[in-house]
Design a protein around this motif. Structure first.
Motif, PDB file in Angstrom:
ATOM      1  N   ILE A  53       0.838  -1.200   0.000  1.00 12.95           N
ATOM      2  CA  ILE A  53       0.000   0.000   0.000  1.00 12.95           C
ATOM      3  C   ILE A  53       0.875   1.253   0.000  1.00 12.95           C
ATOM      4  O   ILE A  53       0.669   2.183  -0.782  1.00 12.95           O
ATOM      5  CB  ILE A  53      -0.949   0.007   1.218  1.00 12.95           C
ATOM      6  CG1 ILE A  53      -1.977  -1.127   1.082  1.00 12.95           C
ATOM      7  CG2 ILE A  53      -1.666   1.352   1.350  1.00 12.95           C
ATOM      8  CD1 ILE A  53      -2.762  -1.406   2.337  1.00 12.95           C
ATOM      9  N   GLU A  54       1.890   1.229   0.887  1.00 12.00           N
ATOM     10  CA  GLU A  54       2.798   2.377   0.961  1.00 12.00           C
ATOM     11  C   GLU A  54       3.438   2.650  -0.391  1.00 12.00           C
ATOM     12  O   GLU A  54       3.551   3.793  -0.837  1.00 12.00           O
ATOM     13  CB  GLU A  54       3.912   2.104   1.981  1.00 12.00           C
ATOM     14  CG  GLU A  54       3.632   2.726   3.345  1.00 12.00           C
ATOM     15  CD  GLU A  54       4.675   2.307   4.354  1.00 12.00           C
ATOM     16  OE1 GLU A  54       5.884   2.351   4.025  1.00 12.00           O
ATOM     17  OE2 GLU A  54       4.277   1.880   5.464  1.00 12.00           O
ATOM     18  N   GLU A  55       3.836   1.560  -1.042  1.00  8.24           N
ATOM     19  CA  GLU A  55       4.509   1.719  -2.327  1.00  8.24           C
ATOM     20  C   GLU A  55       3.576   2.365  -3.350  1.00  8.24           C
ATOM     21  O   GLU A  55       3.961   3.281  -4.085  1.00  8.24           O
ATOM     22  CB  GLU A  55       4.985   0.371  -2.836  1.00  8.24           C
ATOM     23  CG  GLU A  55       5.980   0.498  -3.984  1.00  8.24           C
ATOM     24  CD  GLU A  55       6.358  -0.832  -4.572  1.00  8.24           C
ATOM     25  OE1 GLU A  55       7.512  -1.245  -4.406  1.00  8.24           O
ATOM     26  OE2 GLU A  55       5.474  -1.487  -5.197  1.00  8.24           O
ATOM     27  N   HIS A  56       2.322   1.846  -3.364  1.00  9.25           N
ATOM     28  CA  HIS A  56       1.363   2.423  -4.295  1.00  9.25           C
ATOM     29  C   HIS A  56       1.124   3.897  -3.997  1.00  9.25           C
ATOM     30  O   HIS A  56       1.042   4.723  -4.901  1.00  9.25           O
ATOM     31  CB  HIS A  56       0.027   1.666  -4.224  1.00  9.25           C
ATOM     32  CG  HIS A  56       0.090   0.310  -4.867  1.00  9.25           C
ATOM     33  ND1 HIS A  56       0.822   0.058  -6.012  1.00  9.25           N
ATOM     34  CD2 HIS A  56      -0.504  -0.871  -4.536  1.00  9.25           C
ATOM     35  CE1 HIS A  56       0.693  -1.199  -6.336  1.00  9.25           C
ATOM     36  NE2 HIS A  56      -0.111  -1.798  -5.455  1.00  9.25           N
ATOM     37  N   MET A  57       1.022   4.243  -2.707  1.00  7.11           N
ATOM     38  CA  MET A  57       0.766   5.633  -2.346  1.00  7.11           C
ATOM     39  C   MET A  57       1.943   6.518  -2.715  1.00  7.11           C
ATOM     40  O   MET A  57       1.783   7.649  -3.173  1.00  7.11           O
ATOM     41  CB  MET A  57       0.435   5.740  -0.856  1.00  7.11           C
ATOM     42  CG  MET A  57      -1.015   5.311  -0.577  1.00  7.11           C
ATOM     43  SD  MET A  57      -1.376   5.136   1.165  1.00  7.11           S
ATOM     44  CE  MET A  57      -1.395   6.846   1.663  1.00  7.11           C
ATOM     45  N   ALA A  58       3.157   5.947  -2.536  1.00  9.69           N
ATOM     46  CA  ALA A  58       4.353   6.710  -2.903  1.00  9.69           C
ATOM     47  C   ALA A  58       4.356   6.989  -4.400  1.00  9.69           C
ATOM     48  O   ALA A  58       4.874   8.009  -4.868  1.00  9.69           O
ATOM     49  CB  ALA A  58       5.606   5.937  -2.507  1.00  9.69           C
ATOM     50  N   MET A 110      -0.927   7.044  -5.825  1.00  7.28           N
ATOM     51  CA  MET A 110      -2.323   6.629  -5.710  1.00  7.28           C
ATOM     52  C   MET A 110      -2.922   7.197  -4.443  1.00  7.28           C
ATOM     53  O   MET A 110      -2.216   7.471  -3.472  1.00  7.28           O
ATOM     54  CB  MET A 110      -2.412   5.102  -5.616  1.00  7.28           C
ATOM     55  CG  MET A 110      -2.274   4.383  -6.937  1.00  7.28           C
ATOM     56  SD  MET A 110      -2.588   2.648  -6.676  1.00  7.28           S
ATOM     57  CE  MET A 110      -1.729   1.964  -8.075  1.00  7.28           C
ATOM     58  N   ASP A 111      -4.270   7.373  -4.427  1.00  3.83           N
ATOM     59  CA  ASP A 111      -4.863   7.760  -3.155  1.00  3.83           C
ATOM     60  C   ASP A 111      -5.046   6.495  -2.308  1.00  3.83           C
ATOM     61  O   ASP A 111      -4.959   5.371  -2.802  1.00  3.83           O
ATOM     62  CB  ASP A 111      -6.194   8.496  -3.358  1.00  3.83           C
ATOM     63  CG  ASP A 111      -7.284   7.604  -3.868  1.00  3.83           C
ATOM     64  OD1 ASP A 111      -7.806   6.800  -3.063  1.00  3.83           O
ATOM     65  OD2 ASP A 111      -7.579   7.677  -5.094  1.00  3.83           O
ATOM     66  N   ALA A 112      -5.271   6.702  -1.020  1.00  3.69           N
ATOM     67  CA  ALA A 112      -5.232   5.616  -0.039  1.00  3.69           C
ATOM     68  C   ALA A 112      -6.162   4.460  -0.393  1.00  3.69           C
ATOM     69  O   ALA A 112      -5.783   3.293  -0.332  1.00  3.69           O
ATOM     70  CB  ALA A 112      -5.570   6.158   1.344  1.00  3.69           C
ATOM     71  N   ASN A 113      -7.402   4.782  -0.787  1.00  2.84           N
ATOM     72  CA  ASN A 113      -8.372   3.720  -1.093  1.00  2.84           C
ATOM     73  C   ASN A 113      -7.943   2.861  -2.262  1.00  2.84           C
ATOM     74  O   ASN A 113      -7.995   1.643  -2.205  1.00  2.84           O
ATOM     75  CB  ASN A 113      -9.740   4.341  -1.411  1.00  2.84           C
ATOM     76  CG  ASN A 113     -10.513   4.617  -0.123  1.00  2.84           C
ATOM     77  OD1 ASN A 113     -10.213   4.016   0.903  1.00  2.84           O
ATOM     78  ND2 ASN A 113     -11.461   5.541  -0.206  1.00  2.84           N
ATOM     79  N   GLU A 114      -7.539   3.573  -3.311  1.00  2.00           N
ATOM     80  CA  GLU A 114      -7.133   2.835  -4.503  1.00  2.00           C
ATOM     81  C   GLU A 114      -5.911   1.969  -4.207  1.00  2.00           C
ATOM     82  O   GLU A 114      -5.825   0.813  -4.651  1.00  2.00           O
ATOM     83  CB  GLU A 114      -6.830   3.809  -5.644  1.00  2.00           C
ATOM     84  CG  GLU A 114      -6.853   3.102  -6.989  1.00  2.00           C
ATOM     85  CD  GLU A 114      -6.480   4.058  -8.126  1.00  2.00           C
ATOM     86  OE1 GLU A 114      -6.142   3.542  -9.200  1.00  2.00           O
ATOM     87  OE2 GLU A 114      -6.519   5.289  -7.905  1.00  2.00           O
ATOM     88  N   ALA A 115      -4.968   2.569  -3.445  1.00  2.00           N
ATOM     89  CA  ALA A 115      -3.749   1.833  -3.095  1.00  2.00           C
ATOM     90  C   ALA A 115      -4.112   0.554  -2.355  1.00  2.00           C
ATOM     91  O   ALA A 115      -3.568  -0.526  -2.604  1.00  2.00           O
ATOM     92  CB  ALA A 115      -2.840   2.698  -2.233  1.00  2.00           C
TER      93      ALA A 115
END
Lengths: 109, 334
Positions: free
Chosen positions: B36-41, B44-49
């Protein structure tokens, strides 16, 4: 395995052992490392990675313990045992033999 | 892995279920969070991540299942579930359970019993040397016009048969009744445990070597010891020797009183020698001679008195049992 490239069957153990031979790592780091070194060509799915880790631990080739990561979170780190180091040698020589043989066939025919 | 580590791992698989489960949860959760952290970095927004990460982790339950498989946990798990289910079903229906258990118990018990009997009687050979060459002779005597089968044989027949067989077969008799009283042959002794009564059998000396056993102590009867005047000898069973004489070898030669006459103890048979029955604790020689009649025998007793011995014959080398029997069955005493 990913859409990019499936790992050759049986090579995941070799990759894990090889990566752990440098330093203890947790599962996520192992997956990332495989991805990075292969320049994103290889992607390991968790569905394969964690069962493989448990299997290797069960064989006595790796040992797990909980430690804090750089960011302070608790994670399960896997380290190579002495038996694991010997297993790595075996798997490496097997891999070399296999890939040499395949290379020979691919090049000469 | 050292065997201690292996043991610890096995123990953890068997008993540390909750810990294994929670470790597995924590490990997979850690992985998910990293993803999730990687996606957000990456923006992406939190939900999508979160949903993206979940997708790439695949079915968490399936991953866990496979991890458990790697540990060999599922076998234990499945077994545990099956046993629990069985127990639950059984307690819910106790009368049915009782009936089933009873049926099984009776079935197994009966089968075991029948098998033990069949094994002892039919499967195992007699515990004697050359047991296929030992036969029991059955004779028929005429009662009016009908033949009556009898396991015993009158002494003149016995003597005559033995003369005729000569070296072809060893023929011996035995009888578990007293010559004098016609009761079961019994002897009162004063042993280590105080007074006791032992049951016995009269037996032709030749039977001992025919049965192929060796005495534990002392000797068998010798053939001349069936003659009147020499027949005051006695052999004890191992059981009686141990129980009443403490297994003392120095009892050989001791005089034991039977029917008012002293008999010299010459031997002890090995443990497990039970002839002709389990109750027999001593043997004396069978003397093939007319029985001294009690003063006034009842008529029915006379035949009994004369027919004392059940016979055993063993054919020797070169002549089969059936040939030997054919040769002797046509014979009549003079």
């Amino acid at each position: 395995m990913g859409k990019r490239s499936d790992l050759v069957h049986g090579t995941l153990d070799l990759l894990i052992l090889k990566i752990l031979s440098l330093e203890p790592k947790h599962g996520w780091a192992i997956a990332k490392r495989i991805q990075q070194i292969s320049k994103e060509d290889l992607q390991v799915q968790q569905g394969s990675l964690y069962p493989a880790l448990y299997r290797l631990e069960h064989q006595g080739w790796i040992k797990a313990n909980w430690r804090a990561t750089d960011t302070g979170r608790q994670a399960k780190f896997y380290a190579l045992t002495a038996a694991g180091r010997r297993q790595l040698e075996t798997e490496l020589s097997n891999w070399n033999r296999l890939s040499n043989a395949i290379n020979l066939i691919v090049r000469t025919t | 892995m050292r065997w201690t580590d292996r043991l610890a791992l096995a123990r953890r698989s068997m008993f540390g279920r909750e810990r294994v489960e929670s470790e597995l949860d924590a490990e997979l959760q850690f992985h998910l969070d990293q993803q999730i952290e990687e996606h957000m970095a990456a923006g992406m927004d939190a939900n999508e991540a979160r949903s993206q990460a979940r997708r790439s982790l695949g079915s968490v339950i399936q991953v866990k299942e496979e991890c458990r498989d790697s540990l060999g946990l599922t076998l234990v798990d499945d077994l545990r579930q099956d046993v629990r289910y069985a127990l639950r079903t059984m307690t819910r229906n106790p009368s049915f359970t009782a009936a089933a258990v009873l049926t099984l118990a009776i079935g197994i018990g009966a089968t075991t019993t029948v098998f033990s009997v069949v094994d002892a009687i039919l499967m195992r050979p007699l515990p004697y040397k050359d047991s296929d060459r030992i036969v029991r002779i059955v004779s028929h005597r005429m009662d009016g016009s009908k033949p009556v089968r009898t396991w015993t044989m009158a002494w003149p027949y016995f003597i005559g048969l033995r003369e005729r067989a000569q070296t072809l077969a060893a023929i011996g008799g035995y009888d578990s009744f007293s010559n004098l009283t016609r009761q079961r042959l019994a002897m009162k002794i004063e042993g280590e445990q105080g007074a006791a009564e032992l049951l016995g059998t009269r037996m032709s000396p030749v039977l001992f070597s025919m049965l192929g056993t060796q005495p534990t102590l002392g000797r068998f009867f010798e053939v001349p010891e069936e003659q009147p005047g020499r027949n005051r000898v006695i052999i004890l069973s191992y059981r009686a020797w141990r129980a009443h004489y403490g297994g003392d070898p120095s009892v050989l030669g001791r005089l034991l009183t039977l029917d008012g006459r002293g008999h010299s103890l010459v031997g002890v048979m090995p443990a497990g020698f039970e002839f002709p029955d389990r109750q027999t604790d001593f043997w004396i020689p069978l003397t093939p001679a007319p029985v001294p009649l009690p003063s006034a025998p009842r008529p029915s007793e006379i035949l009994d008195l004369l027919e004392w011995a059940v016979l055993l014959g063993v054919s020797t080398r070169g002549l089969g049992v059936s040939n030997f029997l054919a040769a002797i069955t046509t014979w009549e005493p003079r």
